[in-house]
Design a protein around this motif. Structure first.
Motif, PDB file in Angstrom:
ATOM      1  N   GLY A  34       1.461   2.118   1.954  1.00 47.93           N
ATOM      2  CA  GLY A  34       0.885   1.545   3.160  1.00 47.93           C
ATOM      3  C   GLY A  34       1.029   0.029   3.214  1.00 47.93           C
ATOM      4  N   TYR A  51      -3.850  -4.746   4.920  1.00 51.95           N
ATOM      5  CA  TYR A  51      -4.825  -4.690   6.013  1.00 51.95           C
ATOM      6  C   TYR A  51      -5.056  -6.094   6.574  1.00 51.95           C
ATOM      7  N   GLN A  65      -1.699  -1.355   9.832  1.00 47.69           N
ATOM      8  CA  GLN A  65      -2.963  -0.638   9.681  1.00 47.69           C
ATOM      9  C   GLN A  65      -3.852  -0.771  10.922  1.00 47.69           C
ATOM     10  N   GLN A  87      -1.092   5.183   8.709  1.00 46.79           N
ATOM     11  CA  GLN A  87      -1.562   3.911   9.236  1.00 46.79           C
ATOM     12  C   GLN A  87      -2.113   4.087  10.649  1.00 46.79           C
TER      13      GLN A  87
END
Length: 511
Positions: A13, A16, A51, A75
């Motif tokens: 991922g 953030y 995200q 995401q």
């Protein structure tokens, strides 16, 4: 089988992060400083939202209806959960760019944001995006786009290619991207240690490699290890955007607007001799060795006359987002660190020290007896915003309407902070966007929201959360081992939070 990743890293991922340049409220102030008309932004879109932190913070903290897509379903799922928690109504999808840009249920947009992803996607996807902007960005609408650029990446491009080739050809089969990144970096260090001709011709590469090693591996995977990766000069970006009828407006990096921070007198003289504004940007990139551009473009640039510009700037509201005592009277540009004039900045900071939003016209009246001119106020606020001490603020009506959604989103994020330090931002209805706040401070705020009054009570609650997960405080690189040490340090941090941060968070309508 169709490869839905299109060569983009998908097995880890993205970070953030929150990117304030995507905030239309911030864009408005940059446009006014450049003397350009800025549209009313009612409907906005972010392509490749990662995200989804920026999209959700902006959707919750403003009255703008946000749309967006990120092809990674995990995401997109996280982003959709944030949107549901806030009740903002943000419409966030996991479509590919091709599928999203050809949806029949999308409106026309006043604002489109694209942070970073341009440099990591194929030419086919880039063409899809340009066509989307051409069809869906309203006349007068604004595009924010950031991308890796030349000449700042020139020396590093071969090293990036080496790293990705090692990861794809010599990386251990079945190992995840993190292990392959580590192996590629280790190999690159061994190569540099042999003092190859490439390193001798490009001495900056060794230092850049050391910097890369210190980065978060999620960030590195997406920044360096996609199949498609191409820094391009400003002139090439202008060529790409020309079919969408876009004009270059200004830099989204506020400190770029103050050339005295970035260019020598000789460089500025040469730059001013260049009649073509687009070529001027290319030359400027050589002067500062630009590596990453953050730019605003507009579909039909319209100039404000001097009176209109001053009147619009006088209505612009700003708010101080840091403690007055924590704002240093110095700022860093390309040329290094420059001192701020105390005669100008101290009165401005004093006027903003209560952290209440104030229009530039109000500041002008407050400071007229201090000998501070309006032009000096505007320049100072651009610098303070570029240095992240200040931000644009919404009017009271928009703030009041957004508060319901930001309260819900922040409550959700504070609960997340109990188990993770990943989410380092909360939503402010005052600024229309995100405010940085670390995990421990978020947990103190959670304690406040639960009715705990004293810093010692906040510290006890935070310690219970940490201890239940086997976590301890690290102070000056050393783990605090005993319960007493941890509670003492948390209590000290809670007292600092009470003295310095809590009042600001209340002013931002976060607490």
């Amino acid at each position: 089988m169709r490869d839905w990743t299109a060569g983009y890293v998908a097995d880890i991922g993205y970070t953030y992060g929150y990117y304030p340049e995507l905030n239309p409220l911030r864009a408005r102030m940059a446009f006014l400083n450049a003397g350009l008309v800025f549209p009313e932004v009612l409907v906005a879109c972010e392509l490749g939202f990662g995200q989804g932190m920026s999209a959700n913070l902006h959707a919750a903290a403003s009255l703008t209806q946000w749309y967006g897509t990120d092809f990674n379903p995990s995401q997109a799922g996280f982003a959709q959960a944030l949107a549901a928690a806030s009740g903002s109504g943000a419409k966030l999808y996991d479509d590919s760019f091709v599928d999203f840009c050809n949806r029949s249920d999308l409106p026309e947009f006043d604002y489109i944001g694209i942070h970073g992803i341009w440099s990591w996607i194929s030419a086919e996807n880039q063409q899809v995006i340009v066509d989307f902007i051409h069809r869906k960005l309203k006349v007068g609408g604004v595009l924010y786009i950031s991308y890796n650029t030349q000449p700042g990446w020139a020396a590093m491009v071969p090293m990036r290619d080496l790293l990705t080739e090692h990861a794809s050809t010599l990386g251990a089969e079945g190992h995840g991207i993190v292990q392959r990144i580590d192996a590629a970096l280790e190999f690159a260090e061994k190569l540099i240690a042999t003092n190859p001709g490439y390193a001798r011709a490009n001495p900056s590469v060794h230092e850049r490699l050391k910097q890369i090693k210190g980065h978060n591996r999620n960030y590195l995977a997406h920044e360096y290890f996609n199949r498609d990766w191409l820094p391009i000069p400003f002139s090439r970006m202008a060529e790409w955007l020309s079919p969408a009828k876009l004009d270059y407006a200004c830099s989204a990096h506020y400190l770029d607007h103050l050339e005295a921070l970035n260019l020598t007198a000789e460089q500025l003289t040469l730059l001013n001799e260049i009649p073509d504004p687009m070529f001027r940007q290319t030359v400027r990139d050589f002067m500062v060795n630009q590596q990453f551009r953050r730019d605003y473009w507009v579909k039909g640039a319209r100039k404000l006359n001097p009176l209109e510009q001053v009147e619009a700037l006088r209505q612009q509201k700003v708010v101080l987002t840091k403690s007055r005592a924590d704002v240093p009277l110095k700022v860093a540009g390309t040329l290094g660190e420059s001192a701020m004039s105390e005669a100008i900045y101290l009165p401005i900071l004093d006027a903003l020290a209560d952290h209440k939003p104030k229009a530039l016209g109000q500041l002008e009246q407050v400071l007229k007896d201090k000998g501070v001119l309006f032009a000096q106020i505007v320049q100072a606020l651009m610098i303070l915003t570029g240095a992240t001490h200040l931000t644009a603020a919404q009017d009271e009506a928009a703030t009041a309407k957004a508060r319901k959604c930001t309260d819900k989103l922040n409550a959700h994020l504070l609960q997340k902070a109990r188990g993770s330090s990943d989410l380092g931002f909360l939503a402010s209805p005052v600024t229309g966007g995100g405010v940085s706040l670390g995990r421990i401070s978020q947990l103190f705020l959670l304690a406040v929201s639960q009715g705990k009054k004293q810093p010692s009570d906040w510290a006890q609650m935070v310690w219970q959360i940490l201890a239940s997960q086997g976590q301890k405080i690290i102070k000056e690189g050393k783990t605090l081992e005993t319960v007493e040490e941890n509670i003492a340090e948390l209590t000290a941090q809670a007292s600092t939070f009470a003295d310095k941060q809590l009042a600001i968070l209340k002013a931002m309508q976060i607490a």
